[in-house]
Enzyme design. Structure first.
Site, mmCIF file in Angstrom:
data_model
loop_
_atom_site.group_PDB
_atom_site.id
_atom_site.type_symbol
_atom_site.label_atom_id
_atom_site.label_comp_id
_atom_site.label_asym_id
_atom_site.label_seq_id
_atom_site.Cartn_x
_atom_site.Cartn_y
_atom_site.Cartn_z
ATOM 1 N N GLU A 23 0.830 -1.195 0.000
ATOM 2 C CA GLU A 23 0.000 0.000 0.000
ATOM 3 C C GLU A 23 0.872 1.255 0.000
ATOM 4 O O GLU A 23 1.738 1.410 0.866
ATOM 5 C CB GLU A 23 -0.905 0.006 1.237
ATOM 6 C CG GLU A 23 -1.832 -1.187 1.328
ATOM 7 C CD GLU A 23 -2.502 -1.308 2.695
ATOM 8 O OE1 GLU A 23 -2.398 -0.348 3.483
ATOM 9 O OE2 GLU A 23 -3.100 -2.361 2.970
ATOM 10 N N LEU B 18 -5.992 -1.627 -0.637
ATOM 11 C CA LEU B 18 -5.808 -1.685 0.819
ATOM 12 C C LEU B 18 -6.415 -2.972 1.373
ATOM 13 O O LEU B 18 -7.506 -2.980 1.937
ATOM 14 C CB LEU B 18 -6.423 -0.457 1.494
ATOM 15 C CG LEU B 18 -5.507 0.769 1.605
ATOM 16 C CD1 LEU B 18 -5.164 1.312 0.232
ATOM 17 C CD2 LEU B 18 -6.146 1.852 2.446
ATOM 18 N N GLU C 278 -4.608 -6.435 3.162
ATOM 19 C CA GLU C 278 -3.387 -7.186 3.481
ATOM 20 C C GLU C 278 -3.479 -8.643 3.050
ATOM 21 O O GLU C 278 -2.468 -9.238 2.665
ATOM 22 C CB GLU C 278 -3.091 -7.085 4.978
ATOM 23 C CG GLU C 278 -2.515 -5.745 5.407
ATOM 24 C CD GLU C 278 -3.531 -4.618 5.405
ATOM 25 O OE1 GLU C 278 -3.128 -3.444 5.258
ATOM 26 O OE2 GLU C 278 -4.742 -4.902 5.526
ATOM 27 N N GLN D 235 1.967 -2.151 5.909
ATOM 28 C CA GLN D 235 2.198 -0.769 6.315
ATOM 29 C C GLN D 235 2.430 -0.605 7.815
ATOM 30 O O GLN D 235 3.262 0.199 8.234
ATOM 31 C CB GLN D 235 1.018 0.076 5.858
ATOM 32 C CG GLN D 235 1.311 1.534 5.684
ATOM 33 C CD GLN D 235 0.199 2.214 4.903
ATOM 34 O OE1 GLN D 235 -0.860 2.524 5.459
ATOM 35 N NE2 GLN D 235 0.430 2.454 3.618
ATOM 36 N N PHE D 236 1.696 -1.362 8.617
ATOM 37 C CA PHE D 236 1.887 -1.354 10.066
ATOM 38 C C PHE D 236 1.688 -2.777 10.580
ATOM 39 O O PHE D 236 0.856 -3.529 10.064
ATOM 40 C CB PHE D 236 0.895 -0.415 10.761
ATOM 41 C CG PHE D 236 1.108 1.039 10.449
ATOM 42 C CD1 PHE D 236 2.089 1.764 11.110
ATOM 43 C CD2 PHE D 236 0.341 1.679 9.496
ATOM 44 C CE1 PHE D 236 2.296 3.105 10.825
ATOM 45 C CE2 PHE D 236 0.534 3.015 9.198
ATOM 46 C CZ PHE D 236 1.523 3.736 9.865
ATOM 47 N N TYR E 247 -1.702 -4.133 11.121
ATOM 48 C CA TYR E 247 -2.495 -4.469 9.939
ATOM 49 C C TYR E 247 -2.257 -5.910 9.476
ATOM 50 O O TYR E 247 -2.989 -6.417 8.632
ATOM 51 C CB TYR E 247 -2.158 -3.523 8.786
ATOM 52 C CG TYR E 247 -2.503 -2.076 9.022
ATOM 53 C CD1 TYR E 247 -3.115 -1.648 10.191
ATOM 54 C CD2 TYR E 247 -2.206 -1.116 8.063
ATOM 55 C CE1 TYR E 247 -3.422 -0.309 10.404
ATOM 56 C CE2 TYR E 247 -2.510 0.221 8.262
ATOM 57 C CZ TYR E 247 -3.112 0.618 9.432
ATOM 58 O OH TYR E 247 -3.418 1.944 9.632
ATOM 59 N N HIS F 52 -0.965 1.866 15.128
ATOM 60 C CA HIS F 52 0.287 2.305 14.517
ATOM 61 C C HIS F 52 1.494 2.025 15.395
ATOM 62 O O HIS F 52 2.631 2.176 14.963
ATOM 63 C CB HIS F 52 0.205 3.804 14.193
ATOM 64 C CG HIS F 52 -0.946 4.135 13.294
ATOM 65 N ND1 HIS F 52 -2.106 4.717 13.751
ATOM 66 C CD2 HIS F 52 -1.131 3.932 11.969
ATOM 67 C CE1 HIS F 52 -2.957 4.869 12.738
ATOM 68 N NE2 HIS F 52 -2.386 4.396 11.657
#
Length: 742
Positions: free
Chosen positions: A411, A440, A442, A464-465, A468, A513
């Site tokens: 992403e 978007l 995963e 991304q994190f 996720y 995050h």
């Protein structure tokens, strides 16, 4: 009335004697659909082979000789689908697709499908696909990667495999499958409702809607029920008929002629137009969900009797007689001869050897090695010290140049360059086909990577994190990490997964995050997990991860500490002591390679990631109190060389494990246990961990995590009791994380 295999056999011969066959909805002629009489007879024999395997599996189970009886009865129409495609088209199959596998084997010399499947039923070590590890439908020579029962988990990688054909054409050719191939994926109507299936369908439609070539046929084998829960009438068609990006085709899976007609049309669209097709095959489930399922508990006698009457074997037998292909005597003789063959082969198969030791079972967890494809890199290394994000960006550019089969996906990694700038300018340099901005989802990202990896590419995926990952982790646990295991090392899906994670971010928080939950990664057999603490190590670990994927076909996860991406200073603003020079393309930190700062013997601090950075800061304060700690950086969080760890800390008076992850299920538990097992007294071993808590927002974002102050306090108490009075005292609001002896 209870539907049992014996009743169904009686019904077959009753219909045979009377000629009272069920008739299909439409009376196709062989000429209309382009199928010969010999073809139809062959398909019927395939259906019989699949059916008698189902019947005999139950007999073997009753004798304790077979162990898994989810069968294909009622779904045998998929034999016609198999015949419509090439044997080199990768097929990710539903567990009710034995007829597909048997029919495909007819087009490849030297195949023994009855023998192979019965070895699988018996969990024999001679089973040619799994080596006795599971009853799976799969074959290397037939291009059928094995699938287990995880609901719909094979759909995302089928999308990835379909995408890989066009990608290989862009790269100039290569891969495990021909570039003009079609990926086939089959699943049930109940699996259709799983979020993984919906994600895969959405990803395929999303890509095709934008014009991406995607030669994919997704076959929904709709028998109207999922174990005991009915699928609403018309639900599948209503959901897919107008779905963007897909061609919707339907067929009567009980009628081989109609199924052949639809399957050949699906093959034509997917191969020639390179677009995804949803083939909706209506069928029936016979004998219940599995051998232990008593469907009379949830289906009425009327429904069971109706399903019996729709047996596809009865429909095909009627077609054979009606079209003058086989008479009733020939049909009966073929039925009995197939039954005898299956029974005879079964008696041989159950005598073949079984897995007996842990070593035998685990032999295929780690894939076999292969020749690497790295090209020499001709560039010059940037000499200026830089933080982690910058050096990672430089290393990624090098790796993309030296590995032309390396493909990145994630992403916002392309035009934006990633949330933290790690992938900046890479898409402009290598093109959007190699640095792919994904949707978007995963599950779809990981599935894309699995499919690419199975077709000879080396995918590097970005999550991304860390938080996720959790809604998609089964793609690693149930798919990526199990493929070598369940195929006896014949199939692999090498990949590198970069995940931005852990805590300590400044100005951007909350547990979505900042996430320190890595236990889900560390307990997956065969999966490797690395975590750098500084920029130079990040380069060394990433370059080794790519080598492991390319040469050793491993699945490697690199957890990159977000808080350290742009950290430059160690002790004070402007000191630049957490900037490092790029170590260059030859720098690789192999599994078990430990980092170390200091040679002190009073105290060893065993840590990783942010813990190294915090411990280095703590070391300066400790030295002011006369304590010189030895800091050992693990770097690899799985496949740890515990003997090497023991040698690094054995001479130290005390050992403190600083673990930024949660106390329960954390790495510190494994480290302490391993040291005790190697003879270190437990009173010399101590833990400092994060609390068992999610990470909050704002100023409280670090209060549940280890801090410099707590490391110093704990270390002084352990290493220099006499210096305790000079240690920092607790102050209101200071971080206090989980700490005690093991």
């Amino acid at each position: 009335m209870v539907l049992e295999p014996l009743h169904q056999e009686q019904r077959f011969f009753t219909a045979l004697r009377s000629g009272d066959w069920p008739t299909p909805d439409r009376d196709w002629s062989l000429e209309e659909v382009g199928l010969s009489a010999a073809d139809l007879a062959e398909l019927f024999e395939t259906q019989l082979m699949s059916r008698h395997l189902d019947l005999h599996a139950r007999r073997l189970q009753a004798r304790g000789e077979a162990f898994y009886t989810i069968g294909s009865a009622g779904h045998e129409g998929n034999a016609a689908i198999a015949r419509a495609f090439r044997a080199t088209d990768p097929a990710f199959l539903h567990y009710r697709d034995a007829a597909f596998l048997i029919q495909r084997s007819r087009g490849v010399p030297g195949q023994t499908p009855l023998w192979d499947l019965l070895l699988s039923f018996a969990a024999s070590a001679d089973d040619p696909i799994s080596g006795g590890r599971h009853k799976v439908l799969g074959s290397k020579s037939l291009h059928v990667p094995p699938q287990t029962s995880t609901i719909a988990s094979h759909l995302p990688k089928a999308v990835g495999a379909a995408y890989s054909f066009g990608l290989w054409r862009r790269l100039g050719g290569g891969g495990e499958w021909p570039a003009d191939g079609v990926a086939i994926c089959s699943f049930g109507d109940a699996s259709f409702n799983h979020s993984t299936a919906q994600g895969a369908l959405n990803a395929a439609g999303w890509a095709a809607y934008q014009g991406a070539p995607l030669p994919l046929v997704m076959v929904c084998e709709d028998n109207g029920i999922g174990i005991s829960t009915p699928t609403p009438n018309g639900w599948i068609e209503a959901s897919m008929r107008s779905r963007p990006g897909f061609h919707y085709l339907a067929c009567d899976g009980l009628d081989l002629l109609d199924t052949w007609r639809a399957a050949t049309e699906a093959e034509r669209i997917a191969r020639r137009r390179k677009q995804p097709v949803f083939l909706h095959m209506r069928c029936v489930r016979l004998y219940g969900h599995a051998g232990s399922d008593a469907q009379q508990a949830y289906l009425s006698p009327t429904r069971i009797k109706s399903d019996e009457a729709r047996d596809p074997l009865l429909v095909t037998a009627g077609l054979l007689e009606r079209h003058g292909v086989l008479g009733r005597d020939a049909i009966a003789a073929l039925y009995r001869s197939v039954a005898e063959r299956v029974a005879h082969v079964a008696e041989e198969a159950i005598r073949r050897p079984k897995l007996e030791t842990a070593a035998q079972v685990m032999a295929s967890i780690v894939p076999p090695p292969r020749a690497g494809r790295e090209r020499p890199w001709q560039g010059e290394v940037e000499p200026t010290p830089a933080p982690m994000a910058k050096l990672l960006n430089q290393a990624l550019a090098r790796l993309m140049e030296s590995h032309p089969h390396l493909v990145m996906a994630g992403e916002d990694i392309g035009r934006k360059g990633g949330v933290y700038g790690v992938t900046q300018r890479l898409q402009a340099q290598f093109g959007p086909h190699r640095v792919i901005d994904t949707l978007l989802d995963e599950q779809s990202i990981l599935g894309l990577g699995i499919g690419l990896g199975q077709n000879g590419l080396v995918p590097m995926l970005e999550i991304q994190f860390l938080a996720y990952l959790h809604n998609a982790e089964d793609q690693l646990r149930g798919e990526a990490a199990t493929l070598s295991f369940f195929s006896n090392g014949q199939y692999t899906n090498p990949m590198v997964v970069r995940i931005a994670g852990l805590g300590y971010q400044k100005g951007f928080g909350g547990h979505f995050h900042n996430d320190n939950a890595i236990a889900v990664l560390r307990d997956i057999p065969g999966l490797l997990v690395a975590c750098p603490s500084n920029a130079a190590d990040a380069v060394g670990l990433l370059q080794e991860a790519v080598r492991l994927a390319d040469e050793e076909q491993r699945v490697v996860v690199v957890i990159e500490p977000i808080a350290l991406y742009h950290t430059r200073d160690l002790h004070e603003e402007g000191d630049q002591q957490w900037c490092f020079a790029d170590p260059g393309p030859g720098h690789r930190l192999t599994q078990g390679a430990l980092g170390q700062w200091g040679e002190g013997r009073e105290l060893a601090i065993l840590t990783y990631g942010n813990g190294v950075y915090l411990s280095r800061q703590a070391a300066t304060r400790l030295e002011a109190h006369g304590v010189r700690p030895r800091i050992v950086d693990l770097r690899w969080l799985t496949a740890i060389d515990h003997d090497a760890v023991y040698r690094r800390v054995a001479e130290c008076d005390q050992v403190l494990v600083v673990d930024e992850c949660r106390r329960s299920g954390s790495l510190s538990e494994e480290l302490i246990t391993a040291l005790v097992e190697r003879g270190m007294p437990s009173d010399r071993l101590h833990r400092l961990t994060a609390e068992d808590s999610f990470i909050p927002l704002g100023r409280a974002a670090t209060v549940t995590l280890p801090s410099v102050a707590v490391i110093v306090e704990k270390a002084l108490r352990l290493a220099a009791p006499g210096a305790k009075d000079g240690a920092m005292t607790k102050t209101p609001g200071k971080a206090t994380a989980g700490s005690d002896n093991p």
